[in-house]
Motif scaffolding. Sequence first.
Motif, PDB file in Angstrom:
ATOM      1  N   ALA A  22     -19.478  -9.550 -11.367  1.00 40.39           N
ATOM      2  CA  ALA A  22     -18.799  -9.072 -10.213  1.00 40.39           C
ATOM      3  C   ALA A  22     -19.447  -7.823  -9.736  1.00 40.39           C
ATOM      4  N   TYR A  23     -19.644  -7.727  -8.393  1.00 44.80           N
ATOM      5  CA  TYR A  23     -20.215  -6.470  -8.044  1.00 44.80           C
ATOM      6  C   TYR A  23     -19.049  -5.614  -7.126  1.00 44.80           C
ATOM      7  N   ARG A  24     -18.636  -4.673  -7.788  1.00 44.92           N
ATOM      8  CA  ARG A  24     -17.333  -3.739  -7.169  1.00 44.92           C
ATOM      9  C   ARG A  24     -18.127  -2.425  -6.822  1.00 44.92           C
ATOM     10  N   THR A  25     -17.492  -1.986  -5.717  1.00 42.56           N
ATOM     11  CA  THR A  25     -18.078  -0.477  -5.192  1.00 42.56           C
ATOM     12  C   THR A  25     -16.833   0.107  -4.644  1.00 42.56           C
ATOM     13  N   VAL A  26     -16.827   1.501  -4.913  1.00 46.82           N
ATOM     14  CA  VAL A  26     -15.873   2.404  -4.204  1.00 46.82           C
ATOM     15  C   VAL A  26     -16.559   3.517  -3.573  1.00 46.82           C
ATOM     16  N   GLY A  27     -16.017   3.887  -2.360  1.00 50.86           N
ATOM     17  CA  GLY A  27     -16.520   4.932  -1.527  1.00 50.86           C
ATOM     18  C   GLY A  27     -15.769   5.862  -0.746  1.00 50.86           C
ATOM     19  N   MET A  28     -15.962   6.882  -0.497  1.00 51.01           N
ATOM     20  CA  MET A  28     -15.015   7.632   0.332  1.00 51.01           C
ATOM     21  C   MET A  28     -15.726   8.642   1.216  1.00 51.01           C
ATOM     22  N   THR A  29     -14.908   9.038   2.379  1.00 49.87           N
ATOM     23  CA  THR A  29     -15.450   9.794   3.312  1.00 49.87           C
ATOM     24  C   THR A  29     -14.334  11.017   3.658  1.00 49.87           C
ATOM     25  N   THR A  30     -14.661  12.199   3.571  1.00 53.08           N
ATOM     26  CA  THR A  30     -13.731  13.132   4.180  1.00 53.08           C
ATOM     27  C   THR A  30     -14.247  13.866   5.551  1.00 53.08           C
ATOM     28  N   THR A  31     -13.562  14.017   6.419  1.00 58.86           N
ATOM     29  CA  THR A  31     -14.209  14.722   7.611  1.00 58.86           C
ATOM     30  C   THR A  31     -13.170  15.964   8.099  1.00 58.86           C
ATOM     31  N   VAL A  32     -13.978  16.815   8.308  1.00 55.57           N
ATOM     32  CA  VAL A  32     -13.052  18.192   8.621  1.00 55.57           C
ATOM     33  C   VAL A  32     -13.631  18.649  10.058  1.00 55.57           C
ATOM     34  N   GLN A  33     -12.468  18.617  11.045  1.00 51.36           N
ATOM     35  CA  GLN A  33     -13.103  19.181  12.313  1.00 51.36           C
ATOM     36  C   GLN A  33     -12.663  20.652  12.368  1.00 51.36           C
ATOM     37  N   ALA A  34     -13.844  21.478  12.358  1.00 43.44           N
ATOM     38  CA  ALA A  34     -13.661  22.793  12.286  1.00 43.44           C
ATOM     39  C   ALA A  34     -13.936  23.452  13.909  1.00 43.44           C
ATOM     40  N   GLY A  35     -12.769  23.566  14.481  1.00 43.50           N
ATOM     41  CA  GLY A  35     -13.009  23.969  16.085  1.00 43.50           C
ATOM     42  C   GLY A  35     -13.413  22.920  16.900  1.00 43.50           C
ATOM     43  N   LEU A  61     -19.223   3.065  -8.284  1.00 43.10           N
ATOM     44  CA  LEU A  61     -19.081   2.456  -9.765  1.00 43.10           C
ATOM     45  C   LEU A  61     -20.115   1.918 -10.148  1.00 43.10           C
ATOM     46  N   GLN A  62     -21.388   2.307  -9.336  1.00 43.88           N
ATOM     47  CA  GLN A  62     -22.671   1.490  -9.920  1.00 43.88           C
ATOM     48  C   GLN A  62     -23.628   2.458 -10.905  1.00 43.88           C
ATOM     49  N   PRO A  63     -23.869   1.878 -11.922  1.00 42.75           N
ATOM     50  CA  PRO A  63     -24.711   2.356 -13.024  1.00 42.75           C
ATOM     51  C   PRO A  63     -26.035   2.840 -12.338  1.00 42.75           C
TER      52      PRO A  63
END
Length: 655
Positions: free
Chosen positions: A588-601, A614-616
Amino acid sequence: MPPRPTLRMGSSLLMPVLACVLAAQEPAPKPPETWAAESRPVAVDRTPGQVAVFDEEAILRSGARTLGEFLLRELPSQVQSEGGPGLPSRIYLGGSRPQDTLVMVDGMPLMDPGRVGQDLNEIPLLGITRVEVITGSPGSGPSGQGGTIALYTGRPTRPGVSGDLGGLGGNNGQGQGTATPGYAWDGGYFRGGNLSAEAHQATDTDRPYRQVTNFLSAGQVWGSAVWHASWRGTAIIVPDPFQDVSESMRTYNPARESHQRSDTGQVAVDWDLAPGWRLATSLGLARFRHDQPGAGTAVPTRFEGRDTRFQSILQVTTGSRSSLGLRLDAQDTRQDGGVDPVLLGSAKGTQVGLGLEWTFEPTPGLRLLGQARSTRDRQSLDQAGAQTEVLSASGYSFRLGFNQELPAGLRIYGAGGGGRTAPALLDQLRNGQVPGAPPLRMEQASSLQIGLGWGRGHWYGRVEGRQQTGKDLVGLSGSTYANQDRVRVRGTDAAFGWRTAEKLGLEGFARVQEARDLNAPDGQAFSTLAVQRRPFSAHGLKGFVGWGRVQTEVHYTLQGHQYSTFGDGGGRAAANGLPPVIRATHVAYRTVGMTTTVQAGPHWLFLLRGENLLQPRTTPDQWLAAQREGQNDAYVVDGYPAAPPSWSVEARYRF
């Protein structure tokens, strides 16, 4: 034949039943529009098909440089990638073959004739502000029985100077700079851009991955006509150290790499001739140049393809509930050589097509669609100065569909179609090297899909079933290609979610599918090259949460078992007349990802991304010893290490 994994999915046996209930698009207060499924813009929720729409913000949050990187996350199990940056990425939309999916940029089909199916990692996303993925036969264009991926370039959003500047840094040697300035005036605009990026390969190599992309576009309104012109140029250098990948041999060469250069241009004009009459005409040119080492060699082979396309669509609106469209198109394609050094000479293909599109709304909420197109195809080989015609035949495509809005936020749609299309030029060129090779006939395919969608308040859901059958499909037969396969693919998609307007949302989705070679002897329907690389199942979750000027998005996907050859070894075995090594993977190929965006002005945007968490990480010694084979999460295509965990920070200044 190896035993099938226990995840054979009893649900695949339900597909004939589920093929009677199919998918829909998420609800929205004001549905977006789509240009790809039909010749005129139409709301997504009135299109007889499933349309996934990704806007500029979604593309930006992904951090993807190419279409392959973007869709690997968005379409798990339908995109197969060899792993690291720039390595080949193929689309199996709805379980169809890569060459069955039509890729379009601003309405113009794009296909590198040096590839049997467009490599998505050779399509840059710089300047792209919208991506649409449409399942099912579009009924128009030179191919597309599997579906359509439509990309659209943007224009400045306000008069005067605008645009953005960006810089990115991260682990794995990631570095990137972008600039996309533009200027708009009353009735026109000019826009350009540059992306320069590099990153380390999934394993250690002498030099990193490098990409440079530039684009220019301009538009102007003159009277009742809208003119548009654009050019895109991309140079990509991809480290590819995996020189030999087979059951019996592995060779690692850290200096091995490929070079690709593409230039595409388009001129288009859209006239409002009279009330209810519209004419859209476009001319596109493309050139693809490659220096790429073939399988089992470190010496690059130079080859080049060129493609010229013309299309014109006359649209007549006959009253408020019906319209009629007439399409004329022509294509001239030439391919000189190929990645295999034995491919000498060139191949040329021409096609002229005439199509008709009709829509009718007999009652409010019910929309009917009919599309039909006929073609005339000619293909010839030029070897040692001698011209030989290898194909002269007629083709066709058609599609019938409906879309019905129902009470309680329900929508049901269905569509069916088929087509007869020419084989790939590259296959004809390969057969031209072997005396006595069989002539290639036209391929045939048919598809049926039906879907049901629901949206009420913050909740939504969908379920879609689809079946596609191909006949006389071209595949390897010893050292040549031949019309041999009759393949049936069935698939079912479902999703259920909840979201507020901006601050909170969660969606779960699942897909099951089965590919079967109907020509194979008893007990071998799953052990031929015709059915490989279509995972049995995939599922995942994605959600977002926001507070103030900060928003975080997280996604998890799992791609299940599949039948496949071992790396490139099976394909080379077939080319040498040996039986391919087809096996059922238990990985099985499992993967996790995330993105955080910050609007500064009002001008600054910061993005923190993590992908492939999760990838080695695989070292060259581990790869040579095949230590990762059979391990979960280590690869999408067996034999090629997956991209390792990636972290990056990007800053964008918008002006």
